[in-house]
Design a protein around this motif. Structure first.
Motif, PDB file in Angstrom:
ATOM      1  N   VAL A 181      49.203  41.633  30.091  1.00  0.00           N
ATOM      2  CA  VAL A 181      49.875  41.008  31.286  1.00  0.00           C
ATOM      3  C   VAL A 181      49.460  41.945  32.481  1.00  0.00           C
ATOM      4  N   SER A 182      49.408  43.158  32.322  1.00  0.00           N
ATOM      5  CA  SER A 182      48.870  44.000  33.653  1.00  0.00           C
ATOM      6  C   SER A 182      47.682  43.657  34.305  1.00  0.00           C
ATOM      7  N   TYR A 210      56.539  38.067  35.331  1.00  0.00           N
ATOM      8  CA  TYR A 210      55.045  38.151  34.510  1.00  0.00           C
ATOM      9  C   TYR A 210      55.224  37.854  33.206  1.00  0.00           C
ATOM     10  N   LEU A 211      55.834  38.558  32.700  1.00  0.00           N
ATOM     11  CA  LEU A 211      56.102  38.610  31.117  1.00  0.00           C
ATOM     12  C   LEU A 211      56.755  37.035  30.540  1.00  0.00           C
ATOM     13  N   ILE A 242      54.334  47.322  33.089  1.00  0.00           N
ATOM     14  CA  ILE A 242      55.185  45.709  33.147  1.00  0.00           C
ATOM     15  C   ILE A 242      56.308  46.178  33.834  1.00  0.00           C
ATOM     16  N   HIS A 243      57.254  46.882  33.679  1.00  0.00           N
ATOM     17  CA  HIS A 243      58.384  46.909  34.341  1.00  0.00           C
ATOM     18  C   HIS A 243      58.357  47.327  35.692  1.00  0.00           C
ATOM     19  N   GLN A 286      55.752  46.561  37.555  1.00  0.00           N
ATOM     20  CA  GLN A 286      55.207  45.395  38.076  1.00  0.00           C
ATOM     21  C   GLN A 286      56.325  44.434  38.388  1.00  0.00           C
ATOM     22  N   GLU A 287      57.060  44.257  37.490  1.00  0.00           N
ATOM     23  CA  GLU A 287      58.043  43.275  37.523  1.00  0.00           C
ATOM     24  C   GLU A 287      58.987  43.621  38.978  1.00  0.00           C
ATOM     25  N   SER A 295      53.340  52.125  30.700  1.00  0.00           N
ATOM     26  CA  SER A 295      53.987  51.055  30.517  1.00  0.00           C
ATOM     27  C   SER A 295      54.217  50.228  31.622  1.00  0.00           C
ATOM     28  N   GLU A 352      51.249  43.811  25.183  1.00  0.00           N
ATOM     29  CA  GLU A 352      51.643  43.003  26.294  1.00  0.00           C
ATOM     30  C   GLU A 352      51.387  43.941  27.612  1.00  0.00           C
ATOM     31  N   GLN A 353      51.586  45.207  27.368  1.00  0.00           N
ATOM     32  CA  GLN A 353      51.378  46.170  28.609  1.00  0.00           C
ATOM     33  C   GLN A 353      49.853  45.861  28.976  1.00  0.00           C
TER      34      GLN A 353
END
Length: 598
Positions: A119-120, A158-159, A500-501, A503-504, A498, A115-116
Motif C-alpha cells: 500500500v505504501s 488507502y487500505l 500506513i497509519h 499516510q492515512e 509501519s 500491506e505496509q
C-alpha cells in the motif's frame, strides 16, 4: 459416419431431446483436434446455471456477456432436470450469503505487515521512483494499480481501497470460473463446486486472499487469460482477437508477481501445438503472433522498468529476495516461529497445506474421475485443454517450492488450475461416467462447505458495523495520530517502519522507510556493489545519523517487533515523550508507541 453427419462437423445432440428436435451444440467438436471420441454433454441455460451456483455472479456475468460475445459461441439450451423454484430461491440466498461473508471477511481482516509494503508503494508512487526511490522488490503492476486507484478515488482510505480491489479480484475470479464451466462443463453441480472450491478454500481465506497484497490479484487475470485462450484456440479456425486478449491478460497477471512467469511456459508451448489439425503456419499467424503482441502490451510495465535499468531491476526484484533476506533470517532465527528454508521443510509444509482440507478434497476428486475413466475405459475423452490444465497445475506446484523462506501463500498458484481441471475432467465424462461421479461430487461439495464455512460465515457479524472495518478503522486511527503530531507542531516527517497509519493521516514519511521493515532489516546483507541502486539506502546502524540530520516530527513503533529497535533507541535518547497506543484491527498493534518531541 457420413460427411454430412453432424458429429463429423463437431455438432452433437444434447441428451434428453425429443426425437426429431433440433440438436444443441456442445463444445467438444471432433474437428478441433485431439479428440478421440464423441462426448454427449448435458446442457443448462445461462440463467439456470447462475441460479444453481447461488447467484453469486449474476450481475457480473451479464456485464461480461457482451465483451465476451465472440467467445460465447455455445447456444444455451434448456435442460430437462431444471431445479424447482424452492431450490432456486435457496441457491440465491446461499450465494448472496457467501458473497456477503466474503466481503465482510476482507473488510474486517486485520492489517498485515505485508500491506505496509504494498500500500505504501502505491501511495508514494508519484513522489519517488519505484525501485531506486521506494525500494520496491516486486514486479510493478500492483504499485501501478494502487497508485491509479488512489489517484482516482482520493488521497485517503488507502487500505480500504486496496481491500476493495482484492474483493473485486474475487468477483472476477468467480466470474471466470463461471464462464469456463458454462462453456466446457454445462453442469450446475460442477459449476457450483468450482465456485465453492475457490471461495471456501482455507488457503485463500487467510492473509493470502484477504489482504491488499499481490498474492490473489493475479488469479482473475490468469483465469480470464486461460478462458480466452481456450475460446480462441478450441475451434476449427482460431480467433486472433481472443488470442491477443489472452496474451495481454496473462502478461498482466505475471506483472503482479514474478512467481507467475513460469506459468506462461505451458501457454507458449501450446500455441505451437494447438489446434493440432491446422498447419503450423496458421497456428503461428492466428494464435502465436496475436498472443505475443498481447503479451508485449500487457507486459509493458515490466519491460519498461527492466529495460530502463536492467541491473537495478535485477537487484531489486531478484537479488533482494535471495542473499539479503536469507542473510536476515539466518541472523535472526525465531524459535517461536521457525522459518522454512530447506527443501525438506518445504515438502512438509506442502504436505500440511495440500493434503488437508479443501485441497485434499480436490485431489480426491481428480483421482476419482481418473479412476472412473480407467474402470469404464471409454467413459473419458481427454483433449489438449486437459493436458494444458494439468501442465499449469504441475508448474504451479513446482514454483511453490522456489521462494525461500517458504510461506503458505507460495503454495496457492496450482489451486485455481486444479479447480478448472476438475471441471473439465467432469465435462469430458460421458453420461454414465457423470452419473457415477455425481454422488462423490455432492459429498465433496458438502465437505468443502463444512470445511470453509466456519472460517467465512462468522465474519458476517462485522459487516453491520462499518466503523470497525479495518480500512476505516486504520484511517480513523491515522487521523487521530496525525492530530497529535500536528498539535506538537513538528515539521519533519514521521519515522516509522509501519507507514500506513501516517499516510492515512496525510503525514509525510521518510522515503528510507517507504517499504516498511523489509528493506531496512535486510539492508546489511545487500552486496556493496548493489547499494548504488538504492537512492535512500539505510541500515539499522545508520538510522540515528539520518534522524539526527533530519529530526522527525514523531516516531511510531511497536508493530514491527525487533526491527523497531533503532527507532525506539533514538526516541528515548533524544527525550521524546512516549504515548502508548492500542491500535485495533492491526497485526501486533496492541503495544504501539508514539514518540513526540518535548
Amino acid at each position: 459416419m457420413s460427411w454430412h453427419d453432424p458429429r463429423r462437423l463437431g455438432l452433437q445432440a444434447a441428451p434428453g431431446r425429443r426425437p426429431g428436435s433440433r440438436p444443441a451444440l456442445a463444445p467438444a467438436p471432433a474437428m478441433m483436434g485431439g479428440t478421440v471420441g464423441v462426448i454427449l454433454l448435458p446442457t443448462r441455460t445461462f440463467g439456470q446455471f447462475g441460479l444453481s451456483i447461488g447467484g453469486i455472479l449474476g450481475g457480473t456475468i451479464m456485464m461480461l456477456r457482451t465483451a465476451f460475445r465472440e467467445a460465447a459461441e455455445v447456444r444455451d439450451v434448456t435442460s430437462p432436470d431444471t431445479p424447482d423454484r424452492a431450490w432456486r430461491i435457496a441457491a440465491w440466498a446461499v450465494g448472496a450469503l457467501c458473497l456477503l461473508a466474503l466481503f465482510a471477511r476482507i473488510m474486517t481482516y486485520p492489517l498485515q505487515h505485508d500491506e505496509q509494503f504494498y500500500v505504501s508503494a502505491g501511495v508514494l508512487f508519484g513522489e519517488y521512483p519505484l525501485y531506486p526511490g521506494i525500494g520496491f522488490t516486486h514486479f510493478p503492476n500492483i504499485a501501478l494499480l494502487y497508485a491509479s486507484a488512489f489517484a482516482l478515488f482520493g488521497d485517503a482510505h488507502y487500505l480500504l481501497i486496496g481491500r476493495l480491489l482484492t474483493f473485486m479480484a474475487w468477483i472476477a475470479s468467480c466470474a471466470a470460473l463461471v464462464l469456463i464451466a458454462r462453456a466446457y462443463v454445462r453442469s450446475a453441480l460442477i459449476g457450483g463446486l468450482m465456485i465453492v472450491l475457490l471461495v471456501l478454500n482455507p488457503m485463500f481465506l487467510n492473509a493470502t486472499g484477504m489482504t491488499a497484497t499481490n498474492n490473489f490479484l493475479p488469479v482473475p487475470f490468469m483465469l480470464f487469460g486461460l478462458y480466452l485462450f481456450l475460446r480462441a484456440v478450441d475451434r476449427s479456425r482460431p480467433a486472433p482477437v481472443l488470442a491477443l486478449a489472452s496474451g495481454l491478460l496473462l502478461a498482466v497477471a505475471a506483472g503482479f508477481k514474478a512467481n507467475y512467469l513460469p506459468l506462461l511456459v505451458p501457454f507458449a508451448i501450446a500455441v505451437l501445438l494447438v489446434p493440432p489439425g491446422l498447419p503450423l503456419r496458421i497456428r503461428l499467424v492466428r494464435v502465436a503472433l496475436p498472443m505475443l503482441i498481447g503479451g508485449i502490451i500487457g507486459g509493458l510495465p515490466v519491460l519498461i522498468y527492466a529495460l530502463g535499468d536492467p541491473e537495478g531491476f535485477i537487484a531489486h526484484v531478484f537479488s533482494a529476495h535471495r542473499g539479503p533476506q536469507l542473510g536476515y533470517w539466518a541472523a535472526h532465527p525465531d524459535p517461536a516461529d521457525p522459518k522454512v528454508i530447506g527443501i525438506a521443510g518445504k515438502l512438509l509444509l506442502a504436505h500440511r497445506l495440500w493434503l488437508s482440507g479443501v485441497p485434499m478434497l480436490m485431489l480426491v476428486l481428480l483421482l476419482s474421475f481418473l479412476t472412473i475413466a480407467f474402470v469404464r475405459r471409454e467413459t473419458l475423452v481427454l483433449r489438449w485443454p486437459h493436458l494444458l490444465l494439468a501442465a499449469l497445475a504441475v508448474v504451479g506446484a513446482a514454483i511453490s517450492f522456489v521462494p525461500t523462506p517458504s510461506f503458505p501463500q507460495y503454495f496457492t498458484p496450482p489451486l485455481p488450475f486444479a479447480i478448472v481441471l476438475i471441471g473439465l475432467l467432469f465435462g469430458a465424462l460421458d453420461l454414465p461416467g457423470r452419473n457415477l461421479a455425481r454422488p462423490l461430487v455432492a459429498a465433496v461439495l458438502t465437505l468443502a462447505v463444512i470445511t470453509g464455512a466456519p472460517l467465512l460465515l462468522p465474519s458476517l457479524i462485522g459487516i453491520a458495523n462499518p466503523g470497525q472495518w479495518t480500512g476505516i478503522r486504520v484511517a480513523r486511527d491515522g487521523a487521530a495520530i496525525a492530530a497529535l503530531v500536528r498539535q506538537q507542531g513538528g515539521a519533519g516527517p514521521v519515522a516509522t517502519l509501519s507507514p500506513i497509519h501516517a499516510q492515512e493521516g496525510r503525514l509525510p514519511v521518510y522515503p528510507h522507510f517507504a517499504s516498511g521493515q523489509f528493506q531496512v532489516r535486510a539492508a546489511p546483507w545487500v552486496p556493496r556493489d548493489e547499494r548504488r541502486h538504492y537512492d535512500y539506502f539505510i541500515t539499522p546502524d545508520t538510522i540515528p545519523a539520518l534522524l539526527a540530520a533530519q529530526p522527525p516530527a514523531a516516531v511510531l513503533t511497536g508493530m514491527e517487533g525487533n526491527a523497531d529497535a533503532a527507532l525506539d533507541a533514538f526516541a528515548r535518547e533524544r527525550g521524546y515523550r512516549m504515548i502508548p497506543l492500542d491500535l485495533r484491527k492491526v497485526e501486533d498493534g496492541e503495544r504501539v508507541r508514539l514518540y513526540l518531541p518535548r
